[in-house]
Design an enzyme around this catalytic site. Structure first.
Site, mmCIF file in Angstrom:
data_model
loop_
_atom_site.group_PDB
_atom_site.id
_atom_site.type_symbol
_atom_site.label_atom_id
_atom_site.label_comp_id
_atom_site.label_asym_id
_atom_site.label_seq_id
_atom_site.Cartn_x
_atom_site.Cartn_y
_atom_site.Cartn_z
ATOM 1 N N SER A 170 1.037 -35.047 29.755
ATOM 2 C CA SER A 170 1.321 -35.061 31.198
ATOM 3 C C SER A 170 2.053 -36.281 31.700
ATOM 4 O O SER A 170 2.323 -36.376 32.902
ATOM 5 C CB SER A 170 0.033 -34.871 31.984
ATOM 6 O OG SER A 170 -0.348 -33.528 31.900
ATOM 7 N N VAL A 171 2.408 -37.205 30.838
ATOM 8 C CA VAL A 171 3.394 -38.212 31.238
ATOM 9 C C VAL A 171 4.664 -37.493 31.697
ATOM 10 O O VAL A 171 5.402 -37.977 32.570
ATOM 11 C CB VAL A 171 3.672 -39.183 30.075
ATOM 12 C CG1 VAL A 171 4.897 -40.056 30.349
ATOM 13 C CG2 VAL A 171 2.444 -40.069 29.822
#
Length: 450
Positions: A170-171
């Site tokens: 999810s970066v």
């Protein structure tokens, strides 16, 4: 794909499995240059143990050919021990779309190496652990620290090399949120535009009454069950649609956008922050429609080819060629640092204002009143804004986080950033998240004492 919080979302496993022993790596001699804070007498030191096993230790993908049981499969590639290999080799497993770096200059990252491994930080368990022990025990693949524009630490673990691209989980959301800021600055999207005006297909979905601002801040009223690995959950549905999980019952997979269109509204739009991975995929759809180009090409044109990246990046894509915006982005650790440095320095590089400064300021702030449990278990003074986690809203430090231990942490106050790439043995491990943030903020304070 995503780290909703330090605690567990409903139905999500967030404990440290037995395999996740707090171990120590083989370290260089401690020679911290007067920056090591003393351990309080009341805080015992954690006992060192053996380092976390690497992919090579497990025999994953070793041999010509590898043994069948050592080859990651469709249902286990992101689970231990296979993820220790998979996260650096996603292109070997899935179809992808390039984010090209173009032909511009590579941004040099000046080096001023310091020994940080002896620095001790407080853990959730109430002990003191050294940075060196933590790097060995927390399933690290890469760790990088920059202070005032210079690299003070860069190390690779688990047989990862500097040229390898690593899955960001999810970066990716924060990368897409930053792209939205560039396009907003160009006037291509307006935050208060109703989503159906950007993507007409959404008129008959749960997003019918939501605005782009609602979706960017994850405050839409759409239902999305984030439970990882739970059969039938919305998270499992998006994993199948993106190609990250095998189909169920022999049915052809839906696409990412089929899943989006199936989601109902369950509460009012604009209410409290509630983390849902699918929101980033909705943002990406709106950006593609606004510009008439794919997410990979937009990111290349607007950011990646302009910020001095050293290598092409890539997204994994579904059967329709749609990029998995919420978690499928891959890049080198040094390029993750470059995008962090771009934001730390006001969005400009090489004479080019790439990201609007006001967008970055907004990403590092947020409405604490709508940020509650369970998210405050990780960031008690935090917020969420434009696809970025704000760790301390008063301080203005902010971060991109992904499950299995991915992190870009930025502190404009001290011109500090840290990148952590990992392959934890579970999606969410609360103690690992808290200790990771404790480690990087302690390093930050040691390098920039007040």
């Amino acid at each position: 794909m995503t780290p909703p919080n330090a605690a567990s979302p409903k139905g999500t496993v967030a404990h440290a499995p037995a395999a996740a022993a707090p171990a120590a790596a083989a370290l260089h001699p401690a020679a911290a240059q007067g920056a090591v804070p003393p351990a309080p007498a009341s805080a015992p030191r954690a006992a060192p143990a053996q380092p976390a096993p690497t992919a090579r230790d497990h025999g994953i993908m070793q041999g010509f050919p590898p043994a069948p049981e050592a080859i990651p499969g469709a249902s286990n590639w992101d689970l231990p021990p296979f993820n220790r290999w998979s996260f650096c080799n996603m292109r070997n497993l899935f179809p992808t779309a390039d984010v090209q770096r173009g032909t511009g200059p590579v941004r040099t990252l000046p080096s001023a190496q310091q020994e940080l491994r002896a620095i001790r930080f407080p853990t959730l368990a109430g002990t003191q652990q050294t940075v060196g022990d933590w790097l060995g025990s927390s399933y690290t693949d890469g760790f990088m620290v920059m202070s005032r524009g210079r690299v003070v630490h860069e190390s690779y673990h688990n047989n990862m090399a500097s040229h390898q691209l690593h899955l960001s989980q999810s970066v990716a959301k924060s990368v897409v949120g930053t792209l939205a800021g560039v396009m907003h600055g160009e006037g291509l999207v307006d935050l208060d535009t109703p989503m159906p005006r950007l993507v007409p297909e959404l008129a008959h979905s749960g997003y019918a009454g939501a605005t782009l601002r609602h979706v960017l801040d994850m405050r839409s009223g759409v239902r999305f069950n984030e439970d990882y690995g739970t059969p039938g959950s919305d998270m499992t549905r998006i994993d199948i649609a993106s190609g990250w999980r095998p189909t169920e019952g022999g049915h052809p997979p839906a696409t990412i956008r089929d899943v989006i269109l199936s989601l109902p509204q369950e509460r009012g739009h604009g209410e409290d922050f509630h983390y849902r991975s699918i929101e980033t995929d909705v943002v990406a759809w709106a950006l593609e429609r606004a510009a008439g180009a794919s997410l990979a090409d937009l990111l290349s044109d607007r950011i990646w080819s302009r910020m001095g990246a050293e290598r092409d990046a890539y997204f994994t894509v579904d059967g329709a060629g749609t990029a998995l915006a919420d978690g499928g982005f891959n890049a080198t650790m040094r390029d993750y640092a470059r995008i962090g440095l771009l934001l730390l320095e006001g969005g400009a590089w090489n004479g080019d204002q790439i990201v609007p400064e006001d967008w970055i300021r907004a990403s590092a702030s947020g409405d604490r009143a709508v940020f509650g449990e369970p998210y405050t278990a990780t960031s008690p003074k935090g917020a969420y804004s434009r696809q970025w986690w704000v760790h301390d809203a008063a301080r203005g430090d902010f971060m991109a986080r992904g499950v299995f231990g991915q992190l870009i942490y930025l502190d404009p106050k001290t011109e500090f950033l840290a990148v952590k790439l990992s392959s934890w043995p579970d999606f969410l491990i609360h103690s690992y998240t808290v200790d990771m943030l404790s480690a990087v903020t302690t390093i930050r304070d040691a390098l920039s004492p007040s």
